[in-house]
Write a protein that holds these residues in place. Structure first.
Motif, PDB file in Angstrom:
ATOM      1  N   THR A  18     -31.401 -19.792 -10.579  1.00  0.00           N
ATOM      2  CA  THR A  18     -31.415 -20.785 -11.713  1.00  0.00           C
ATOM      3  C   THR A  18     -32.672 -21.660 -11.139  1.00  0.00           C
ATOM      4  OG1 THR A  18     -29.325 -20.670 -12.322  1.00  0.00           O
ATOM      5  CG2 THR A  18     -30.658 -22.779 -13.040  1.00  0.00           C
ATOM      6  N   THR A  64     -35.471 -24.853 -11.966  1.00  0.00           N
ATOM      7  CA  THR A  64     -36.155 -25.958 -12.666  1.00  0.00           C
ATOM      8  C   THR A  64     -37.367 -26.355 -12.137  1.00  0.00           C
ATOM      9  OG1 THR A  64     -35.170 -27.582 -11.220  1.00  0.00           O
ATOM     10  CG2 THR A  64     -33.567 -26.896 -12.495  1.00  0.00           C
ATOM     11  N   ASN A 107     -39.917 -27.939 -18.140  1.00  0.00           N
ATOM     12  CA  ASN A 107     -38.490 -27.695 -18.364  1.00  0.00           C
ATOM     13  C   ASN A 107     -38.038 -27.726 -19.612  1.00  0.00           C
ATOM     14  OD1 ASN A 107     -36.612 -26.932 -16.475  1.00  0.00           O
ATOM     15  ND2 ASN A 107     -35.971 -29.042 -15.622  1.00  0.00           N
ATOM     16  N   ASP A 152     -26.346 -27.910 -16.242  1.00  0.00           N
ATOM     17  CA  ASP A 152     -26.863 -27.056 -15.035  1.00  0.00           C
ATOM     18  C   ASP A 152     -28.383 -27.175 -14.872  1.00  0.00           C
ATOM     19  OD1 ASP A 152     -24.465 -25.600 -15.026  1.00  0.00           O
ATOM     20  OD2 ASP A 152     -25.066 -24.392 -16.537  1.00  0.00           O
ATOM     21  N   ASP A 153     -28.964 -28.296 -15.501  1.00  0.00           N
ATOM     22  CA  ASP A 153     -30.368 -28.707 -15.359  1.00  0.00           C
ATOM     23  C   ASP A 153     -30.494 -30.074 -15.674  1.00  0.00           C
ATOM     24  OD1 ASP A 153     -33.110 -28.688 -14.864  1.00  0.00           O
ATOM     25  OD2 ASP A 153     -33.616 -27.399 -16.522  1.00  0.00           O
ATOM     26  N   GLY A 187     -34.049 -31.742 -17.251  1.00  0.00           N
ATOM     27  CA  GLY A 187     -34.699 -30.969 -18.242  1.00  0.00           C
ATOM     28  C   GLY A 187     -35.137 -31.803 -19.405  1.00  0.00           C
TER      29      GLY A 187
END
Length: 539
Positions: free
Chosen positions: A36, A38, A133, A148-149, A152
């Motif tokens: 994953t 970013t 992002n 999870d981000d 973003g």
């Protein structure tokens, strides 16, 4: 001689083969990865096959990161950092995150295992951080995946109906704060429920921007599809928080720090909670606690905050539990709030054991202690407070209530062009039982303050200008006895009340601050929407 030399060569070759075989013995570690990325981090979720060496800790895996160098044959540039693989439970999975990486950059990652006192290269991976992002949200799963981000940039592409699905653990600690941008794009998020341990749709935010979004607690269609056995709509409590320890709770954000809110509307939200005797709670229709934040065109309507048991230290407001800190500098200017509003009801029973405590209840905010300007804003509030009949006079408790704000406990207060349209009712008894008259002194052994606009003006530099209190119907009523009458001695010794402010303990600039029902008020100093609220209750 030649035979001896040939024999020695054979022996040497045999020994060399044995040594080489020994050096090439492997740990047997096999790994699969899920990556994953970013703009500033890359995370590896590693899955290992069961391995005796891992479980016996004779093999130690780790990853080294290098800058990508296209001029080199192996592409390995300068060293960046190293991360060890840590395990919990059975040695089959590990999560490794490299942070502080360059946006849009490529890296080489080498996965090693230290085994038999040597480093064994298992795999080489090339991964890149994101150049941006930006992500689109179209479903409930997309929305929940934001955790999870956290940094973003998200854009809502359509309305999101949770249909009663719970928002579980989304940014629910300070270490997991949302630090990105959320653009609602004018769409609506509706029919959500909180887990009892949650703090808000966005639990914690820091250095974030939330804009252009509508929040609806319960719509008619959802209620019609959720009926009881007799066909009646079920009562929906968006946040039934049960008994909470220390917490900041808000519909949109529980704990907001250095966060900008622009063009946000919140409607039809019911927050229900209980405190415990040692809890500090900050509860608001928009945010629980706002520290160094800015609000522009943020409106909350039909907010209901109820509690069967409010304890110890509580800060409650239809807009915010507490607004503290400094003004946030934004593209819209440097201020705390402009063109904001909150309407609805606060209804609670105050219940205390043997602990000392205070309750700060305000139509707009419980604690409005921000050095930044709050302007062109209003609250339309019904505040009703009862005393738990079990509460005894052994409690050291103070109650502070204000139509706009209870007070400024956390810092300075600067208000200009604001209105509190409020009915405030405080009764010594209970709303559900008939009791003999019990003096309010059994709840408030410390002096308590009740004001139409503000309860207590505390220390710090304070300015309240061009603002007013207007009663909706009954106005401000504090009954020292359950029979809804005042006992002279109780009112004098325990309660200070005034139609505008209850108590000015320190010097403050009070300009054109009046009760609009009793005094002529120049509505030209107010924004048109705020002026309309005054006119509504003066008609």
């Amino acid at each position: 001689m030649k035979k001896i030399t040939g024999l020695l060569s054979i022996i040497f070759a045999f020994i060399f083969t044995i040594v080489l075989a020994s050096c090439s013995s492997t740990s047997g570690v096999e790994v699969e990865k899920n990556v994953t990325a970013t703009t500033s981090s890359i995370t590896f979720e590693l899955t290992f096959a069961r391995n005796e060496n891992l479980e016996n800790k004779t093999a130690s895996p780790y990853i080294k990161a290098f800058n990508y160098d296209e001029t080199k044959e192996d592409n390995i540039g300068t060293y960046v950092s190293k991360q060890d693989c840590t395990f919990s439970g059975v040695y089959t999975s590990s999560t490794v995150t490299f942070t502080s990486l360059t946006k849009g950059a490529k890296y080489v990652f080498r996965f090693y295992v230290t085994y038999n006192q040597s480093d064994e290269l298992i795999a080489t991976w090339v991964e890149s951080t994101l150049s941006d992002n930006k992500k689109e949200i179209k479903t409930v799963d997309d929305f929940l995946a934001m955790k999870d981000d956290r940094d973003g940039e998200y854009t809502l592409m359509n309305d999101i109906d949770f249909s009663g699905e719970k928002l579980t653990g989304l940014f629910n600690s300070s270490s997991q704060s949302f630090t990105g941008v959320f653009n609602g794009n004018g769409y609506t998020i509706s029919n959500f429920l909180f887990e009892s341990s949650d703090n808000g749709i966005f639990g914690y935010t820091k250095d974030a921007l939330i804009k252009n979004v509508k929040i609806v607690g319960t719509d008619e269609e959802y209620l019609l599809n959720n009926l009881d056995e007799e066909g009646n709509p079920l009562e929906l409590v968006n946040g039934n928080f049960g008994s909470r320890s220390d917490a900041n709770i808000g519909t949109l954000v529980g704990n907001a720090e250095n966060t900008e809110f622009v063009d946000v509307t919140i409607d039809n939200v019911n927050l229900s909670l209980k405190g415990n005797n040692k809890a500090t709670l900050k509860v608001g229709g928009v945010v629980g606690l706002a520290l160094n934040c800015s609000f522009t065109n943020v409106k909350a309507t039909n907010i209901s905050i109820t509690s069967e048991k409010l304890c110890t230290n509580v800060y409650v407001g239809l807009f915010a539990g507490a607004i503290n800190g400094d003004a946030l500098e934004t593209d819209n200017g440097t201020y705390t709030a402009k063109n904001t509003s909150a309407s609805g009801e606060i209804k609670a029973t105050l219940s205390y054991g043997s602990y000392e405590g205070n309750a700060y209840i305000g139509g707009y905010a419980g604690d409005l202690g921000s050095s930044g300007l709050v302007s062109e804003s209003y609250t339309d509030a019904d505040i009703t407070l009862y005393r738990d009949p079990k509460t005894s006079n052994s409690n050291k408790f103070s109650l502070v209530v204000g139509g706009f704000a209870a007070g400024n406990l956390g810092g300075s207060m600067w208000v200009d062009g604001c209105v509190a349209a409020a009915d405030i009712k405080v009764v010594a008894g209970s709303d559900s039982t008939t009791l003999e008259d019990a003096a309010l002194s059994k709840l408030c052994t410390k002096t308590s303050y009740f004001g139409g606009f503000v309860g207590v003006i505390n220390k710090h530099i304070n300015r309240i200008e061009n603002s007013c209190y207007v009663k909706k119907s009954a106005g401000l009523n504090v009954y020292a006895l359950e029979s809804e009458t005042d006992e002279e001695s109780n009112v004098k010794t325990l309660i200070v009340k005034n139609n505008v402010y209850a108590n000015k303990q320190y010097d403050a600039i009070l300009t054109n601050l009046v009760c609009a029902n009793d005094d002529a008020f120049d509505t030209s100093v107010l924004a048109s929407e705020v002026s309309a609220v005054v006119a509504k209750y003066l008609a």
